[in-house]
Motif scaffolding. Structure first.
Motif, PDB file in Angstrom:
ATOM      1  N   ALA A   1     -18.483   0.608   3.855  1.00 15.85           N
ATOM      2  CA  ALA A   1     -19.183  -0.340   2.988  1.00 15.85           C
ATOM      3  C   ALA A   1     -18.710  -0.293   1.543  1.00 15.85           C
ATOM      4  O   ALA A   1     -19.170  -1.091   0.723  1.00 15.85           O
ATOM      5  CB  ALA A   1     -20.681  -0.076   3.037  1.00 15.85           C
ATOM      6  N   GLN A   2     -17.785   0.605   1.227  1.00 15.52           N
ATOM      7  CA  GLN A   2     -17.330   0.684  -0.164  1.00 15.52           C
ATOM      8  C   GLN A   2     -16.722  -0.648  -0.606  1.00 15.52           C
ATOM      9  O   GLN A   2     -15.918  -1.241   0.108  1.00 15.52           O
ATOM     10  CB  GLN A   2     -16.282   1.786  -0.321  1.00 15.52           C
ATOM     11  CG  GLN A   2     -15.651   1.787  -1.713  1.00 15.52           C
ATOM     12  CD  GLN A   2     -14.690   2.916  -1.948  1.00 15.52           C
ATOM     13  OE1 GLN A   2     -15.101   4.013  -2.261  1.00 15.52           O
ATOM     14  NE2 GLN A   2     -13.400   2.653  -1.809  1.00 15.52           N
ATOM     15  N   PRO A   3     -17.094  -1.133  -1.789  1.00 17.38           N
ATOM     16  CA  PRO A   3     -16.478  -2.374  -2.284  1.00 17.38           C
ATOM     17  C   PRO A   3     -14.973  -2.220  -2.452  1.00 17.38           C
ATOM     18  O   PRO A   3     -14.478  -1.144  -2.780  1.00 17.38           O
ATOM     19  CB  PRO A   3     -17.154  -2.575  -3.651  1.00 17.38           C
ATOM     20  CG  PRO A   3     -18.405  -1.761  -3.599  1.00 17.38           C
ATOM     21  CD  PRO A   3     -18.092  -0.594  -2.726  1.00 17.38           C
ATOM     22  N   VAL A   4     -14.249  -3.313  -2.207  1.00 12.58           N
ATOM     23  CA  VAL A   4     -12.790  -3.310  -2.360  1.00 12.58           C
ATOM     24  C   VAL A   4     -12.434  -4.404  -3.357  1.00 12.58           C
ATOM     25  O   VAL A   4     -12.437  -5.590  -3.020  1.00 12.58           O
ATOM     26  CB  VAL A   4     -12.080  -3.558  -1.013  1.00 12.58           C
ATOM     27  CG1 VAL A   4     -10.562  -3.548  -1.208  1.00 12.58           C
ATOM     28  CG2 VAL A   4     -12.490  -2.507   0.002  1.00 12.58           C
ATOM     29  N   GLN A   5     -12.116  -4.006  -4.571  1.00  6.34           N
ATOM     30  CA  GLN A   5     -11.836  -4.985  -5.628  1.00  6.34           C
ATOM     31  C   GLN A   5     -10.341  -5.085  -5.903  1.00  6.34           C
ATOM     32  O   GLN A   5      -9.905  -5.142  -7.043  1.00  6.34           O
ATOM     33  CB  GLN A   5     -12.616  -4.615  -6.890  1.00  6.34           C
ATOM     34  CG  GLN A   5     -14.122  -4.752  -6.703  1.00  6.34           C
ATOM     35  CD  GLN A   5     -14.913  -4.329  -7.913  1.00  6.34           C
ATOM     36  OE1 GLN A   5     -15.014  -3.152  -8.232  1.00  6.34           O
ATOM     37  NE2 GLN A   5     -15.482  -5.303  -8.613  1.00  6.34           N
ATOM     38  N   THR A   6      -9.557  -5.097  -4.824  1.00  5.11           N
ATOM     39  CA  THR A   6      -8.115  -5.263  -4.944  1.00  5.11           C
ATOM     40  C   THR A   6      -7.691  -6.475  -4.123  1.00  5.11           C
ATOM     41  O   THR A   6      -8.500  -7.081  -3.409  1.00  5.11           O
ATOM     42  CB  THR A   6      -7.351  -4.022  -4.442  1.00  5.11           C
ATOM     43  OG1 THR A   6      -7.423  -3.968  -2.998  1.00  5.11           O
ATOM     44  CG2 THR A   6      -7.939  -2.735  -5.011  1.00  5.11           C
ATOM     45  N   LEU A   7      -6.403  -6.806  -4.192  1.00  2.39           N
ATOM     46  CA  LEU A   7      -5.893  -7.956  -3.445  1.00  2.39           C
ATOM     47  C   LEU A   7      -5.917  -7.729  -1.940  1.00  2.39           C
ATOM     48  O   LEU A   7      -5.681  -8.664  -1.172  1.00  2.39           O
ATOM     49  CB  LEU A   7      -4.466  -8.266  -3.908  1.00  2.39           C
ATOM     50  CG  LEU A   7      -4.341  -8.735  -5.366  1.00  2.39           C
ATOM     51  CD1 LEU A   7      -2.872  -8.861  -5.761  1.00  2.39           C
ATOM     52  CD2 LEU A   7      -5.061 -10.048  -5.585  1.00  2.39           C
ATOM     53  N   SER A   8      -6.196  -6.506  -1.514  1.00  5.42           N
ATOM     54  CA  SER A   8      -6.250  -6.192  -0.078  1.00  5.42           C
ATOM     55  C   SER A   8      -7.659  -6.280   0.476  1.00  5.42           C
ATOM     56  O   SER A   8      -7.916  -5.824   1.590  1.00  5.42           O
ATOM     57  CB  SER A   8      -5.693  -4.781   0.165  1.00  5.42           C
ATOM     58  OG  SER A   8      -4.360  -4.665  -0.267  1.00  5.42           O
ATOM     59  N   SER A   9      -8.583  -6.875  -0.280  1.00 11.81           N
ATOM     60  CA  SER A   9      -9.991  -6.866   0.123  1.00 11.81           C
ATOM     61  C   SER A   9     -10.226  -7.566   1.458  1.00 11.81           C
ATOM     62  O   SER A   9     -11.149  -7.212   2.188  1.00 11.81           O
ATOM     63  CB  SER A   9     -10.857  -7.504  -0.964  1.00 11.81           C
ATOM     64  OG  SER A   9     -10.447  -8.834  -1.221  1.00 11.81           O
TER      65      SER A   9
ATOM     66  N   TYR B   1       5.807 -10.464  -4.063  1.00 10.92           N
ATOM     67  CA  TYR B   1       6.266 -11.786  -4.497  1.00 10.92           C
ATOM     68  C   TYR B   1       5.236 -12.874  -4.182  1.00 10.92           C
ATOM     69  O   TYR B   1       5.250 -13.937  -4.793  1.00 10.92           O
ATOM     70  CB  TYR B   1       7.593 -12.104  -3.822  1.00 10.92           C
ATOM     71  CG  TYR B   1       8.485 -13.069  -4.576  1.00 10.92           C
ATOM     72  CD1 TYR B   1       8.833 -12.835  -5.901  1.00 10.92           C
ATOM     73  CD2 TYR B   1       8.991 -14.205  -3.953  1.00 10.92           C
ATOM     74  CE1 TYR B   1       9.657 -13.715  -6.593  1.00 10.92           C
ATOM     75  CE2 TYR B   1       9.822 -15.083  -4.629  1.00 10.92           C
ATOM     76  CZ  TYR B   1      10.151 -14.836  -5.951  1.00 10.92           C
ATOM     77  OH  TYR B   1      10.982 -15.708  -6.632  1.00 10.92           O
ATOM     78  N   LYS B   2       4.339 -12.592  -3.223  1.00 12.27           N
ATOM     79  CA  LYS B   2       3.352 -13.586  -2.816  1.00 12.27           C
ATOM     80  C   LYS B   2       2.054 -13.494  -3.615  1.00 12.27           C
ATOM     81  O   LYS B   2       1.143 -14.284  -3.384  1.00 12.27           O
ATOM     82  CB  LYS B   2       3.018 -13.422  -1.317  1.00 12.27           C
ATOM     83  CG  LYS B   2       4.172 -13.790  -0.403  1.00 12.27           C
ATOM     84  CD  LYS B   2       3.729 -13.963   1.045  1.00 12.27           C
ATOM     85  CE  LYS B   2       3.289 -12.669   1.675  1.00 12.27           C
ATOM     86  NZ  LYS B   2       2.954 -12.861   3.107  1.00 12.27           N
ATOM     87  N   GLN B   3       1.964 -12.525  -4.536  1.00 13.64           N
ATOM     88  CA  GLN B   3       0.692 -12.276  -5.206  1.00 13.64           C
ATOM     89  C   GLN B   3       0.705 -12.690  -6.677  1.00 13.64           C
ATOM     90  O   GLN B   3       1.749 -12.650  -7.333  1.00 13.64           O
ATOM     91  CB  GLN B   3       0.339 -10.786  -5.128  1.00 13.64           C
ATOM     92  CG  GLN B   3       0.299 -10.216  -3.725  1.00 13.64           C
ATOM     93  CD  GLN B   3      -0.742 -10.880  -2.844  1.00 13.64           C
ATOM     94  OE1 GLN B   3      -1.782 -11.330  -3.327  1.00 13.64           O
ATOM     95  NE2 GLN B   3      -0.462 -10.953  -1.559  1.00 13.64           N
ATOM     96  N   VAL B   4      -0.475 -13.013  -7.154  1.00 15.72           N
ATOM     97  CA  VAL B   4      -0.723 -13.132  -8.595  1.00 15.72           C
ATOM     98  C   VAL B   4      -1.672 -11.997  -8.952  1.00 15.72           C
ATOM     99  O   VAL B   4      -2.786 -11.919  -8.422  1.00 15.72           O
ATOM    100  CB  VAL B   4      -1.359 -14.479  -8.967  1.00 15.72           C
ATOM    101  CG1 VAL B   4      -1.751 -14.495 -10.445  1.00 15.72           C
ATOM    102  CG2 VAL B   4      -0.391 -15.615  -8.671  1.00 15.72           C
TER     103      VAL B   4
ATOM    104  N   ARG C   1     -16.524 -11.233  -2.300  1.00 18.00           N
ATOM    105  CA  ARG C   1     -15.302 -10.933  -1.548  1.00 18.00           C
ATOM    106  C   ARG C   1     -15.099  -9.429  -1.445  1.00 18.00           C
ATOM    107  O   ARG C   1     -14.672  -8.910  -0.403  1.00 18.00           O
ATOM    108  CB  ARG C   1     -14.098 -11.583  -2.224  1.00 18.00           C
ATOM    109  CG  ARG C   1     -12.793 -11.406  -1.463  1.00 18.00           C
ATOM    110  CD  ARG C   1     -11.608 -11.993  -2.211  1.00 18.00           C
ATOM    111  NE  ARG C   1     -11.239 -11.184  -3.375  1.00 18.00           N
ATOM    112  CZ  ARG C   1     -10.172 -11.414  -4.132  1.00 18.00           C
ATOM    113  NH1 ARG C   1      -9.393 -12.462  -3.866  1.00 18.00           N
ATOM    114  NH2 ARG C   1      -9.898 -10.649  -5.153  1.00 18.00           N
ATOM    115  N   ALA C   2     -15.408  -8.706  -2.519  1.00 22.32           N
ATOM    116  CA  ALA C   2     -15.198  -7.253  -2.544  1.00 22.32           C
ATOM    117  C   ALA C   2     -16.038  -6.531  -1.504  1.00 22.32           C
ATOM    118  O   ALA C   2     -15.634  -5.472  -1.004  1.00 22.32           O
ATOM    119  CB  ALA C   2     -15.500  -6.704  -3.940  1.00 22.32           C
ATOM    120  N   VAL C   3     -17.201  -7.077  -1.159  1.00 23.14           N
ATOM    121  CA  VAL C   3     -18.045  -6.432  -0.151  1.00 23.14           C
ATOM    122  C   VAL C   3     -17.927  -7.112   1.211  1.00 23.14           C
ATOM    123  O   VAL C   3     -18.692  -6.818   2.133  1.00 23.14           O
ATOM    124  CB  VAL C   3     -19.527  -6.396  -0.604  1.00 23.14           C
ATOM    125  CG1 VAL C   3     -19.687  -5.487  -1.800  1.00 23.14           C
ATOM    126  CG2 VAL C   3     -20.053  -7.790  -0.909  1.00 23.14           C
ATOM    127  N   GLY C   4     -16.946  -8.012   1.361  1.00 24.16           N
ATOM    128  CA  GLY C   4     -16.655  -8.599   2.663  1.00 24.16           C
ATOM    129  C   GLY C   4     -17.427  -9.845   3.016  1.00 24.16           C
ATOM    130  O   GLY C   4     -17.341 -10.328   4.150  1.00 24.16           O
TER     131      GLY C   4
END
Length: 423
Positions: free
Chosen positions: A388-396, A310-313, A62-65
């Motif tokens: 291409a940078q990995p995104v390891q947040t809830l906004s991935s 409020y929508k996130q864990v 998921r982090a790399v799309g």
């Protein structure tokens, strides 16, 4: 890096699962996410594929799309642990529900077999809320969010007064300190760009925009700064007048400790980003310690931030204030107090950017930001979805789309339930 180089040298086709787990740990830590996925895939080929391993690979893909691959791993994990509510929640974030797809019936069947006070049942409420939102039933989605957040608060108690005391302590500790004089005496040439703001305010988008620049290397949420602050000038929760070491030596130690850790993990580059949401607590000392550093603070409509929180864990132990609407509002107020405090004291290298400006007028807003950060203009910064940078947040998921206005009004359907007036 030295450890990984040695592990790669020692790696063999018949490497043990434990060895491959260790290699993947190093690759993930060094932000080599695609390499980590490849190593975990080798690990899985050796048999004995537990659910945590599937989830780990899903989160990395998921982090790399690679969202389809992530869903496949989650589906496989669900077959193995069909009563694990967290798996359904993670899957719901990646798959848009459609009328008649049976997703709500599936959750109802699982919920009937899980005790209502179990953490798995709490995750199911968040999954249900996401599906109901996809289907356009916002009142029902909000009721599910209420139940989910109440459950998270029961499992993870939190007192927002802790944050309020911390903010008050920071203001008292740093009030009256001549940051300009301290900056003039500092010698560090490390030039990080700190990106901060409320969680869910758009900080990940800003980092993706900046790290699309060829001179900027992403550091994500490295968590090195708070550790360096704690070790040198003093822990934030104990800040008090005279209780922090804002001396030339203290600031020099802060810059030295921090820069060495960043370079060891991410390697040399003209500029690095650091997306620490706690940077605002000690913004003045950080800028004073590193005269070439900058802080980019992202602001967003507080109503949009509140519902998004409020929508996130979040990861265990993170953003615990977000499981109560009242706590969210108090936390936002304390954030505004800190912003006002530092804006009145920091000028040239403290940059406030509105999320709304970025998505409604990307080119002029990004051009202006790059100029303020002493970075040349490049069109690549307008295409963060190609980064291409990995995104390891809830906004991935969101940041893999072109810059758009889709997130501007998502709070509006929830406004009546949250007590907001829609104009």
């Amino acid at each position: 890096m030295e450890a990984l180089e040695e592990v790669i040298r020692l790696d063999k086709p018949d490497a043990s699962p434990k060895f491959l787990d260790f290699r993947a740990d190093l690759e993930e830590y060094l932000y080599r996410v695609e390499d980590a996925v490849a190593t975990l895939t080798r690990r899985m080929a050796k048999g004995d594929v537990p659910v945590p391993l599937l989830v780990r690979r899903a989160l990395l893909t998921r982090a790399v799309g690679n969202f389809d691959d992530a869903v496949r791993d989650l589906d496989r994990a669900i077959k193995m642990q069909p009563l694990d509510g967290e798996l359904y929640r993670l899957r719901s974030d990646l798959v848009k529900a459609r009328p008649g797809d049976g997703s709500l019936d599936t959750l109802a069947s699982v919920a009937a077999r899980v005790p209502s006070n179990h953490l798995s049942a709490v995750h199911l409420q968040f999954a249900r809320a996401k599906i109901l939102e996809d289907l356009g039933d916002f009142p029902a989605a909000f009721r599910a969010l209420d139940r989910g957040n109440q459950g998270m608060r029961a499992h993870f108690p939190y007192q927002v007064s802790t944050r309020l005391r911390q903010v008050a302590a920071a203001r008292k500790s740093f009030d009256g300190i001549d940051m300009a004089t301290m900056t003039a005496k500092a010698s560090s040439d490390f030039a990080p760009i700190f990106i901060t703001g409320m969680a869910r305010s758009g900080t990940t988008l800003i980092e993706q925009i900046l790290t699309a620049h060829p001179e900027v290397r992403g550091g994500g949420e490295a968590a090195f700064l708070s550790r360096a602050v704690r070790e040198t000038i003093g822990p934030p929760e104990e800040l008090r007048p005279g209780g922090v070491d804002i001396t030339l030596q203290g600031l020099s130690d802060l810059a030295d400790h921090y820069s060495k850790r960043m370079l060891a993990r991410f390697g040399p580059a003209p500029r690095h980003t650091d997306k620490s949401l706690q940077t605002l607590l000690y913004a003045g000392p950080v800028l004073a310690a590193m005269p070439r550093s900058h802080i980019v603070l992202v602001r967003r409509d507080p109503r949009a931030v509140a519902i998004s929180l409020y929508k996130q864990v979040f990861r265990r132990g993170k953003q615990l204030f977000s499981y109560s609407l009242d706590d969210i509002r108090q936390y936002q107020d304390s954030f505004d107090v800190l912003v006002d405090f530092w804006q009145s004291r920091l000028k040239e290298r403290f940059h406030v950017v509105a999320y709304e400006d970025v998505v409604q007028a990307p080119e002029p807003t990004v051009r202006n930001l790059l100029k303020r950060l002493d970075l040349s203009w490049t069109e690549a910064c307008l295409r963060p979805e190609d980064n291409a940078q990995p995104v390891q947040t809830l906004s991935s998921v969101a940041v893999r789309q072109p810059i758009n206005r889709d997130g501007l009004d998502r709070w509006r359907p929830y406004a009546p339930m949250m007590g907001y007036t829609v104009v």
